[in-house]
Write a protein that holds these residues in place. Structure first.
Motif, PDB file in Angstrom:
ATOM      1  N   ILE A   1       0.845  -1.198   0.000  1.00  0.00           N
ATOM      2  CA  ILE A   1       0.000   0.000   0.000  1.00  0.00           C
ATOM      3  C   ILE A   1       0.878   1.246   0.000  1.00  0.00           C
ATOM      4  N   THR A   2       0.619   2.122  -0.958  1.00  0.00           N
ATOM      5  CA  THR A   2       1.362   3.396  -1.040  1.00  0.00           C
ATOM      6  C   THR A   2       0.475   4.583  -0.706  1.00  0.00           C
ATOM      7  N   THR A   3      -0.841   4.417  -0.795  1.00  0.00           N
ATOM      8  CA  THR A   3      -1.788   5.482  -0.442  1.00  0.00           C
ATOM      9  C   THR A   3      -2.961   4.881   0.324  1.00  0.00           C
ATOM     10  N   PHE A   4      -3.601   5.703   1.120  1.00  0.00           N
ATOM     11  CA  PHE A   4      -4.804   5.310   1.831  1.00  0.00           C
ATOM     12  C   PHE A   4      -5.955   6.206   1.379  1.00  0.00           C
ATOM     13  N   LEU A   5      -7.170   5.704   1.516  1.00  0.00           N
ATOM     14  CA  LEU A   5      -8.373   6.482   1.210  1.00  0.00           C
ATOM     15  C   LEU A   5      -9.124   6.755   2.502  1.00  0.00           C
ATOM     16  N   LEU A   6      -9.274   8.023   2.830  1.00  0.00           N
ATOM     17  CA  LEU A   6      -9.995   8.429   4.044  1.00  0.00           C
ATOM     18  C   LEU A   6     -11.482   8.544   3.717  1.00  0.00           C
ATOM     19  N   MET A   7     -12.250   7.523   4.093  1.00  0.00           N
ATOM     20  CA  MET A   7     -13.671   7.464   3.745  1.00  0.00           C
ATOM     21  C   MET A   7     -14.523   7.510   5.007  1.00  0.00           C
ATOM     22  N   GLY A   8     -14.283   8.513   5.824  1.00  0.00           N
ATOM     23  CA  GLY A   8     -14.987   8.595   7.094  1.00  0.00           C
ATOM     24  C   GLY A   8     -16.442   8.960   6.973  1.00  0.00           C
TER      25      GLY A   8
ATOM     26  N   SER B   1     -11.438  14.472  -3.239  1.00  0.00           N
ATOM     27  CA  SER B   1     -10.314  13.539  -3.250  1.00  0.00           C
ATOM     28  C   SER B   1     -10.113  13.027  -1.835  1.00  0.00           C
ATOM     29  N   HIS B   2     -10.078  11.727  -1.674  1.00  0.00           N
ATOM     30  CA  HIS B   2      -9.987  11.130  -0.340  1.00  0.00           C
ATOM     31  C   HIS B   2      -8.633  10.509  -0.057  1.00  0.00           C
ATOM     32  N   SER B   3      -7.691  10.654  -0.968  1.00  0.00           N
ATOM     33  CA  SER B   3      -6.420   9.954  -0.822  1.00  0.00           C
ATOM     34  C   SER B   3      -5.451  10.700   0.089  1.00  0.00           C
ATOM     35  N   ILE B   4      -4.606   9.921   0.737  1.00  0.00           N
ATOM     36  CA  ILE B   4      -3.502  10.449   1.526  1.00  0.00           C
ATOM     37  C   ILE B   4      -2.339   9.480   1.354  1.00  0.00           C
ATOM     38  N   SER B   5      -1.157   9.996   1.165  1.00  0.00           N
ATOM     39  CA  SER B   5      -0.005   9.142   0.921  1.00  0.00           C
ATOM     40  C   SER B   5       0.367   8.343   2.171  1.00  0.00           C
TER      41      SER B   5
ATOM     42  N   CYS C   1      -7.648  -4.125   1.363  1.00  0.00           N
ATOM     43  CA  CYS C   1      -7.953  -2.786   0.856  1.00  0.00           C
ATOM     44  C   CYS C   1      -7.205  -1.709   1.639  1.00  0.00           C
ATOM     45  N   ASN C   2      -7.211  -0.503   1.082  1.00  0.00           N
ATOM     46  CA  ASN C   2      -6.518   0.622   1.704  1.00  0.00           C
ATOM     47  C   ASN C   2      -7.496   1.682   2.194  1.00  0.00           C
ATOM     48  N   ILE C   3      -8.746   1.296   2.435  1.00  0.00           N
ATOM     49  CA  ILE C   3      -9.775   2.245   2.860  1.00  0.00           C
ATOM     50  C   ILE C   3      -9.759   2.379   4.380  1.00  0.00           C
ATOM     51  N   VAL C   4      -9.562   3.597   4.830  1.00  0.00           N
ATOM     52  CA  VAL C   4      -9.591   3.911   6.265  1.00  0.00           C
ATOM     53  C   VAL C   4     -10.950   4.540   6.565  1.00  0.00           C
TER      54      VAL C   4
ATOM     55  N   SER D   1     -20.042   2.919  11.007  1.00  0.00           N
ATOM     56  CA  SER D   1     -18.777   3.626  10.833  1.00  0.00           C
ATOM     57  C   SER D   1     -18.977   5.128  10.922  1.00  0.00           C
ATOM     58  N   SER D   2     -20.137   5.623  10.444  1.00  0.00           N
ATOM     59  CA  SER D   2     -20.415   7.064  10.508  1.00  0.00           C
ATOM     60  C   SER D   2     -20.515   7.534  11.957  1.00  0.00           C
TER      61      SER D   2
END
Length: 309
Positions: A4-11, A84-88, A166-169, A263-264
């Protein structure tokens, strides 16, 4: 296992309208926290009546709160506005370190402030000797250093493992509990050991804080005059309120993460310990502190006078 190189912040829900509403709300809260804490820093710097150890610690608390809320909220607002939800990977690790760093520093500083109140009320004749300028500076340095060590330990424990799937946070920022759900099975032992150790150490510090306030209240109750008792308690109530808000917001957040809930809801509860304390702390100290109110009144009156003349 994936690299994993990036994460997706899907709060929060991935709805454009809701994202804009959340961004607007968080922006207003962030500006309120920024302005409130900057006012505290300004007043405790320029006003000669606010140069005691208590206000020196309060100035550092406001600085920590500005840094604390600035780690998470601006990134979330920017992601919401740009959709955009990505973070490195490095950005996520930095966010984990800074959140834990500033939270740990604030915790340590609140302990120092409780000791200051204990020295002021229980040892008034030796207060100036105990809380001299050098001692106060060393205590603040120790608070910042302990927060740095605390953050370094947790970021090392969290990111020294492999992430699977997955990389979804499911959070609006990178936090340790959410990232641990992405770790390969059996590899999160080190970080859990750090968490247990931190909780034990934090509990010991909390007991020390409670003991200090037991001594404070027992001393206050022995003051003969009612006016003296009220005056002594008035200097402790803001700090006690801030400590209660900080501890219980964190406890509620981590208890909620351990129970089954949406999660919400978990994301909204996370706002309690990342956004609420930095926003409320200046308000709490301003409402309960006559010296700060007077200093703020003089500052406003001085600005009005210069504008008029």
């Amino acid at each position: 296992m994936t690299n994993i190189t990036t994460f997706l912040l899907m709060g929060f829900p991935d709805d454009q309208v809701l994202q804009r509403l959340y961004a607007a709300f968080f922006s207003l809260v962030y500006l309120a926290a920024l302005m409130g804490n900057l006012v505290i820093i300004t007043l405790t710097t320029i006003d000669q009546h606010l140069q005691s150890p208590m206000y020196f610690f309060l100035k550092n608390l406001s600085l920590i709160d500005i840094c604390y809320i600035s780690v998470t909220v601006p990134k979330f607002v920017m992601n919401s506005l740009t959709n955009s939800h990505s973070i490195s990977f490095v950005g996520c690790a930095s966010q984990v370190f800074l959140v834990v760093f500033f939270a740990g520093t604030e915790f340590a500083l609140l302990l120092v402030m409780s000791y200051d109140r204990y020295a002021a009320i229980c040892c008034p004749l030796h207060y100036e000797a105990i809380m001299n300028r050098g001692a106060c500076v060393q205590m603040v340095r120790a608070s910042w250093f302990s927060g740095c060590v605390y953050g370094s330990i947790h970021v090392a424990g969290t990111f020294s493992v492999r992430f699977c799937g997955c990389n979804i946070v499911h959070q609006f920022f990178c936090d340790v509990p959410s990232l641990l759900t992405l770790v390969c099975s059996g590899e999160e032992t080190l970080e859990y050991a750090f968490i247990i150790g931190s909780c034990c150490f934090g509990f010991i510090c909390f007991i020390l804080l409670v003991v200090s306030y037991v001594y404070i209240f027992s001393t206050v109750l022995r003051i003969p005059s009612a006016k003296g008792r009220v005056k002594s308690l008035s200097t402790c109530l803001p700090h006690l309120t801030v400590v209660t808000l900080f501890f219980f917001s964190g406890i509620i957040t981590y208890l909620a993460k351990n129970f089954k809930s949406s999660s919400s809801l978990k994301v909204l509860i996370s706002v309690l310990y990342t956004v609420l304390p930095p926003t409320m702390n200046p308000l709490i100290y301003s409402l309960r502190n006559w010296d700060i109110q007077m200093a703020l009144g003089k500052l406003i009156a001085g600005k009005l006078f210069r504008r008029l003349f």
